[in-house]
Design an enzyme around this catalytic site. Structure first.
Site, mmCIF file in Angstrom:
data_model
loop_
_atom_site.group_PDB
_atom_site.id
_atom_site.type_symbol
_atom_site.label_atom_id
_atom_site.label_comp_id
_atom_site.label_asym_id
_atom_site.label_seq_id
_atom_site.Cartn_x
_atom_site.Cartn_y
_atom_site.Cartn_z
ATOM 1 N N GLN A 73 128.743 34.423 14.548
ATOM 2 C CA GLN A 73 127.720 33.646 13.504
ATOM 3 C C GLN A 73 126.340 34.700 13.763
ATOM 4 O OE1 GLN A 73 128.002 29.687 15.460
ATOM 5 N NE2 GLN A 73 127.114 29.007 13.793
ATOM 6 N N ARG B 64 123.597 31.390 26.453
ATOM 7 C CA ARG B 64 124.989 30.946 26.213
ATOM 8 C C ARG B 64 125.429 31.860 25.090
ATOM 9 N NH1 ARG B 64 127.891 26.297 23.268
ATOM 10 N NH2 ARG B 64 130.138 26.926 23.654
ATOM 11 N N HIS C 110 135.092 30.778 20.439
ATOM 12 C CA HIS C 110 134.021 30.283 19.735
ATOM 13 C C HIS C 110 134.749 30.644 18.136
ATOM 14 C CE1 HIS C 110 129.974 28.209 19.350
ATOM 15 N NE2 HIS C 110 130.517 27.919 18.116
ATOM 16 N N ASN D 82 135.312 26.502 22.738
ATOM 17 C CA ASN D 82 134.129 25.755 22.156
ATOM 18 C C ASN D 82 134.767 24.907 21.071
ATOM 19 O OD1 ASN D 82 131.216 25.439 21.377
ATOM 20 N ND2 ASN D 82 132.082 25.759 19.727
ATOM 21 N N GLU D 83 134.300 23.436 21.290
ATOM 22 C CA GLU D 83 134.791 22.656 20.333
ATOM 23 C C GLU D 83 136.158 22.862 19.631
ATOM 24 O OE1 GLU D 83 131.748 22.058 17.252
ATOM 25 O OE2 GLU D 83 130.232 21.825 18.783
ATOM 26 N N ASN E 111 128.524 19.363 23.451
ATOM 27 C CA ASN E 111 127.901 19.789 22.251
ATOM 28 C C ASN E 111 127.233 18.671 21.542
ATOM 29 O OD1 ASN E 111 128.259 22.227 23.012
ATOM 30 N ND2 ASN E 111 129.551 22.967 21.141
ATOM 31 N N TYR F 218 125.330 16.522 18.445
ATOM 32 C CA TYR F 218 124.238 16.492 17.388
ATOM 33 C C TYR F 218 123.941 15.115 16.796
ATOM 34 C CZ TYR F 218 125.052 21.473 17.393
ATOM 35 O OH TYR F 218 124.974 22.939 17.753
ATOM 36 N N GLU G 28 125.046 22.514 23.466
ATOM 37 C CA GLU G 28 124.648 22.569 22.322
ATOM 38 C C GLU G 28 123.719 21.472 21.892
ATOM 39 O OE1 GLU G 28 127.211 23.791 18.932
ATOM 40 O OE2 GLU G 28 128.160 25.278 20.291
ATOM 41 N N TRP H 298 120.798 24.539 20.574
ATOM 42 C CA TRP H 298 121.636 25.151 19.633
ATOM 43 C C TRP H 298 120.319 25.392 18.254
ATOM 44 C CZ3 TRP H 298 125.664 28.184 19.001
ATOM 45 C CH2 TRP H 298 125.995 28.618 17.650
ATOM 46 N N GLU I 141 126.023 29.808 9.406
ATOM 47 C CA GLU I 141 126.551 28.402 9.808
ATOM 48 C C GLU I 141 127.926 28.253 9.346
ATOM 49 O OE1 GLU I 141 125.925 26.444 12.162
ATOM 50 O OE2 GLU I 141 127.442 24.837 11.260
ATOM 51 N N TRP I 142 128.800 28.865 9.539
ATOM 52 C CA TRP I 142 130.184 28.666 9.196
ATOM 53 C C TRP I 142 130.315 28.435 7.654
ATOM 54 C CZ3 TRP I 142 132.328 30.972 12.912
ATOM 55 C CH2 TRP I 142 131.865 30.680 14.376
#
Ligand code: FCB
Length: 449
Positions: A18, A75, A119, A163-164, A289, A291, A359, A406, A413-414
């Site tokens: 990213q 991180r 990630h 990550n995730e 993480n 959101y 995050e 984050w 952003e992906w």
């Protein structure tokens, strides 16, 4: 005002693909995100991470910015294809050298490096050989983890394996929204297992150095839209796929039977009993993480709700329901108390386990004004509210040890490309100029107090 213990860790997070750019420099090999982003139609604005924030060259300035905000931890993630360009074989010294410089720069600024090994940037040759659907990828991940320990364990003492993995498995191999963009139905569950096995094998490698090791998950509270049996069953299924299929093998050493039944994978999973002790190896901490929460329903008949049909195995007939909460630009509902709920749920499973928010943040359509400021009032509010909840969680006695925003910088952003800004610091992608946003200045003031 929220108060925290003196040793509470305050940081910001980023991820290699990213922010780094420099995708063809110093021997880095291609990852699945290079391939995916360069495939027409995959990324909303047609962009890719070739340059991103040019963090590969600007990391020293960026770490200085982070330290100036009063943050004491960074991180970041290590790009597997920088360290092992084809995914297997010997290390690429230039790749390791970059992360050593990055970690040393952190330490010079009194910033503790927290490194994530994966990630999402799987070396493309490993995907060509089957990706996370095959066991060999977990073993290659172990080898890569071992190389990083030999080379970097003296300068990085806090590690996260994955990550995730929910995103890697279900967006990567379930609905195809993320690289490698495959839609494999229930086979996405194979990716879940191989990711978790990779985690467990890497954890063993990191443990040999005496460093601290955890994993960053994206668990979230899942609520039924009504008390109907169908909606409650939808919430059970989604909670299973989102949360329990990761938390239970990691923390309890077992897979949730109902999820395997929902997805028709019971028989396939029978062969994995011997892997469970590896997967549930002792964690030093768990990263969360967070959101937003999710509210789901299972309406009768064909789904006519707007938005994409869900192709995630086990989630047939489930729709996300809008409960009227305010949303960020991502369309994600804002519910700070959900952070407390999910930390509490994890604490109930593993009462002693130290937790970090690894995050938390929000995207808004920021505007850089002519006088060079970004007045991101909504992001500041989001941050304040989640920091306040974190303080409540600490006050309630839960072992929450740190909070990572984050993200440090607006970035790639992906699947949304550069169309979503999550940064504490604004990036002008044409000039690479950084501008500290108001939300970051609020955080700086808060930390100073
Ligand atoms: C998380 C990812 C992170 C970023 C945020 C917005 O799922 O870990 O890289 O994209 O969402």
């Amino acid at each position: 005002m929220s108060t925290f213990p003196d040793d509470f860790v305050w940081g910001a997070a980023t991820a290699s693909y990213q922010v780094e750019g420099a995708v063809a420099e110093d021997g880095r090999g291609p990852s699945i995100w290079d391939t995916f982003a360069h495939t027409p139609g995959r990324i909303l604005d047609g962009t890719n991470g070739d340059v991103a924030d040019d963090h590969y060259h600007r990391y020293a300035d960026d770490i200085r910015l982070l330290a100036d905000l009063g943050l004491k931890a960074y991180r970041f993630s290590i790009a597997w294809p920088r360290v092992v360009p084809t995914g297997s074989g010997p290390a690429n010294q230039a790749g390791l050298d970059f992360y050593r410089r990055l970690a040393e720069t952190c330490l010079e600024h009194g910033v503790t490096p927290y490194a994530t090994l994966y990630h999402w940037d799987l070396p493309q040759p490993l995907e060509d050989a089957g990706g996370w659907l095959v066991r060999d990828t977990a073993e290659r991940f172990r080898d890569y983890a071992a190389l990083t320990q030999t080379a970097l364990s003296d300068v990085i003492s806090h590690w996260m394996t994955l990550n995730e993995p929910w995103c890697s498995a279900f967006l990567g191999y379930g609905n195809g929204e993320h690289a490698p963009g495959r839609t494999e139905g229930a086979d996405a569950l194979k990716a879940v297992h191989h990711l978790l096995l990779g985690h467990g094998l890497a954890l063993q490698e990191i443990k040999t150095t005496g460093n601290s090791v955890g994993i960053a998950l994206n668990p979230a509270p899942v609520h039924p839209a009504s008390t109907s049996d169908a909606d409650r069953d939808a919430a059970r299924r989604i909670d299973g796929l989102r949360n329990r299929i990761f938390l239970e093998p990691l923390l309890l050493g077992k897979y949730p039977q109902d999820v395997l039944e929902d997805t028709g994978t019971t028989q396939w999973f029978e062969q994995f009993d011997a892997d469970l002790p590896v997967i549930s190896g002792p964690l030093d901490f768990l990263g969360v993480n967070y959101y937003c929460p999710s509210t789901v329903a299972a309406p009768e008949g064909p789904i006519s709700a707007p938005g994409r049909p869900t192709t995630q195995p086990g989630s047939e007939n489930v729709v996300a329901v809008d409960t009227g909460l305010a949303k960020t630009q991502m369309g994600w509902p804002i519910q700070p108390s959900g952070l407390r709920d999910i930390l509490q749920a994890i604490n109930d499973l593993a009462p002693e386990l130290p937790l970090y928010v690894t995050e938390n943040g929000s995207a808004y359509p920021d505007e850089l004004t002519a006088d060079g400021t970004v007045e991101d009032v909504e992001r500041q509010q989001y941050l304040e509210q989640h920091v306040a909840i974190s303080a409540e969680v600490v006050a309630a006695g839960l072992p929450l040890k740190g909070y990572f925003a984050w993200t440090l910088l607006d970035n790639f952003e992906w699947a949304w490309g550069y169309s979503r800004r999550f940064g504490l610091v604004h990036v002008d992608y044409a000039t690479q100029e950084r501008t500290v946003k108001h939300s970051a200045l609020w955080l700086k003031g808060f930390l100073a107090r």
